[in-house]
Motif scaffolding. Sequence first.
Motif, PDB file in Angstrom:
ATOM      1  N   GLU A  37      -2.703  35.486 -33.666  1.00  0.00           N
ATOM      2  CA  GLU A  37      -3.728  34.365 -33.164  1.00  0.00           C
ATOM      3  C   GLU A  37      -4.023  33.348 -34.377  1.00  0.00           C
ATOM      4  OE1 GLU A  37      -7.731  36.847 -34.964  1.00  0.00           O
ATOM      5  OE2 GLU A  37      -7.174  37.265 -32.983  1.00  0.00           O
ATOM      6  N   ARG A  39      -6.330  29.269 -35.202  1.00  0.00           N
ATOM      7  CA  ARG A  39      -7.126  28.140 -34.981  1.00  0.00           C
ATOM      8  C   ARG A  39      -6.394  27.086 -34.098  1.00  0.00           C
ATOM      9  NH1 ARG A  39      -8.000  25.367 -39.232  1.00  0.00           N
ATOM     10  NH2 ARG A  39      -5.943  26.137 -40.053  1.00  0.00           N
ATOM     11  N   TRP A  57     -13.100  22.351 -22.470  1.00  0.00           N
ATOM     12  CA  TRP A  57     -12.913  23.771 -22.172  1.00  0.00           C
ATOM     13  C   TRP A  57     -11.353  24.170 -22.245  1.00  0.00           C
ATOM     14  CZ3 TRP A  57     -15.887  19.892 -19.077  1.00  0.00           C
ATOM     15  CH2 TRP A  57     -17.035  20.336 -19.073  1.00  0.00           C
ATOM     16  N   LEU A  58     -11.249  25.382 -22.630  1.00  0.00           N
ATOM     17  CA  LEU A  58      -9.880  25.665 -22.930  1.00  0.00           C
ATOM     18  C   LEU A  58      -9.603  26.733 -21.637  1.00  0.00           C
ATOM     19  CD1 LEU A  58      -7.537  25.968 -24.895  1.00  0.00           C
ATOM     20  CD2 LEU A  58      -8.626  28.127 -25.855  1.00  0.00           C
ATOM     21  N   ALA A  74     -12.647  29.572 -23.028  1.00  0.00           N
ATOM     22  CA  ALA A  74     -13.722  29.403 -24.096  1.00  0.00           C
ATOM     23  C   ALA A  74     -13.886  27.795 -23.882  1.00  0.00           C
ATOM     24  CB  ALA A  74     -12.778  29.366 -25.360  1.00  0.00           C
ATOM     25  N   SER A  75     -15.272  27.468 -24.478  1.00  0.00           N
ATOM     26  CA  SER A  75     -15.795  26.261 -24.376  1.00  0.00           C
ATOM     27  C   SER A  75     -16.246  25.831 -25.628  1.00  0.00           C
ATOM     28  CB  SER A  75     -16.744  26.088 -23.311  1.00  0.00           C
ATOM     29  OG  SER A  75     -17.686  26.741 -23.639  1.00  0.00           O
ATOM     30  N   ALA A  76     -16.226  24.507 -25.788  1.00  0.00           N
ATOM     31  CA  ALA A  76     -16.977  24.263 -27.274  1.00  0.00           C
ATOM     32  C   ALA A  76     -17.465  22.643 -27.137  1.00  0.00           C
ATOM     33  CB  ALA A  76     -15.880  23.962 -28.426  1.00  0.00           C
ATOM     34  N   THR A  88     -12.898  22.919 -32.976  1.00  0.00           N
ATOM     35  CA  THR A  88     -11.784  24.030 -33.479  1.00  0.00           C
ATOM     36  C   THR A  88     -12.099  25.121 -32.624  1.00  0.00           C
ATOM     37  OG1 THR A  88     -11.465  23.115 -35.666  1.00  0.00           O
ATOM     38  CG2 THR A  88     -10.869  25.360 -35.125  1.00  0.00           C
ATOM     39  N   PHE A  89     -11.175  25.988 -32.171  1.00  0.00           N
ATOM     40  CA  PHE A  89     -11.212  27.108 -31.392  1.00  0.00           C
ATOM     41  C   PHE A  89     -10.692  28.162 -32.425  1.00  0.00           C
ATOM     42  CE2 PHE A  89     -11.179  24.484 -27.798  1.00  0.00           C
ATOM     43  CZ  PHE A  89     -12.095  25.000 -27.101  1.00  0.00           C
ATOM     44  N   LEU A  92      -8.001  32.504 -31.917  1.00  0.00           N
ATOM     45  CA  LEU A  92      -7.557  32.471 -30.413  1.00  0.00           C
ATOM     46  C   LEU A  92      -6.166  33.028 -30.381  1.00  0.00           C
ATOM     47  CD1 LEU A  92      -8.053  31.105 -27.646  1.00  0.00           C
ATOM     48  CD2 LEU A  92      -6.761  29.203 -28.660  1.00  0.00           C
ATOM     49  N   TYR A  97      -2.019  27.731 -22.791  1.00  0.00           N
ATOM     50  CA  TYR A  97      -3.201  27.136 -22.334  1.00  0.00           C
ATOM     51  C   TYR A  97      -3.393  25.635 -22.074  1.00  0.00           C
ATOM     52  CZ  TYR A  97      -4.852  31.130 -25.508  1.00  0.00           C
ATOM     53  OH  TYR A  97      -4.952  32.244 -25.932  1.00  0.00           O
ATOM     54  N   VAL A  99      -6.160  22.233 -22.053  1.00  0.00           N
ATOM     55  CA  VAL A  99      -7.578  21.734 -22.371  1.00  0.00           C
ATOM     56  C   VAL A  99      -7.883  20.615 -21.457  1.00  0.00           C
ATOM     57  CG1 VAL A  99      -8.521  20.613 -24.249  1.00  0.00           C
ATOM     58  CG2 VAL A  99      -7.191  22.126 -24.704  1.00  0.00           C
TER      59      VAL A  99
END
Length: 174
Positions: A37, A39, A57-58, A74-76, A88-89, A92, A97, A99
């Motif tokens: 995993e 960032r 949105w990821l 995930a979302s930010a 930044t996620f 992860l 993925y 975006v």
Amino acid sequence: MRKFIGRSLLSVLLGGWLLVCACSPARENAPLTLAGEGRLIVEMAGFRNSQGMARVWLFASAEGFPDEEKGALASAQGEIRDGRCEVTFPQLPFGAYAVSVLHDEDGDNRMAANLFGMPREGFGLSNGLGTRRLGPPDFAEARFLFMMDGLRVPVRVEYLDRRRDEQRRRRQSP
């Protein structure tokens, strides 16, 4: 001679089978998972103003892509400054993925559209997909492979009504 024909036939059949397997479409909905995993950093540019927020949105699969938050892994959100934003996620899992970015100018957490369903707010997708394509975006085209900590994914935010904004500015300038 019989041995030669048998080997040739076997080679042709085996080659054909490999060709069919290589050309068959990959299962688009199956998420790819890798060990580890890191960032993932999404760098966005091209915002026409600093109003509202950048929503990111990821997606790990085509379900809900590109604009249904419930389908996102995930979302930010981030604040827009000077036409740019970065989110930044953290932590992860490595994998494949896509975006999707929305310039949520009115703060309602969804894409504003005109009477014909055309977006009135800016949007962007991974892999440089944007307003140059016709029809809804495809997850498989926007998908990228995340295998390294600190990977930066650039996304250009575009507006379908940009020409209208430019015409309005020209009319207002002396």
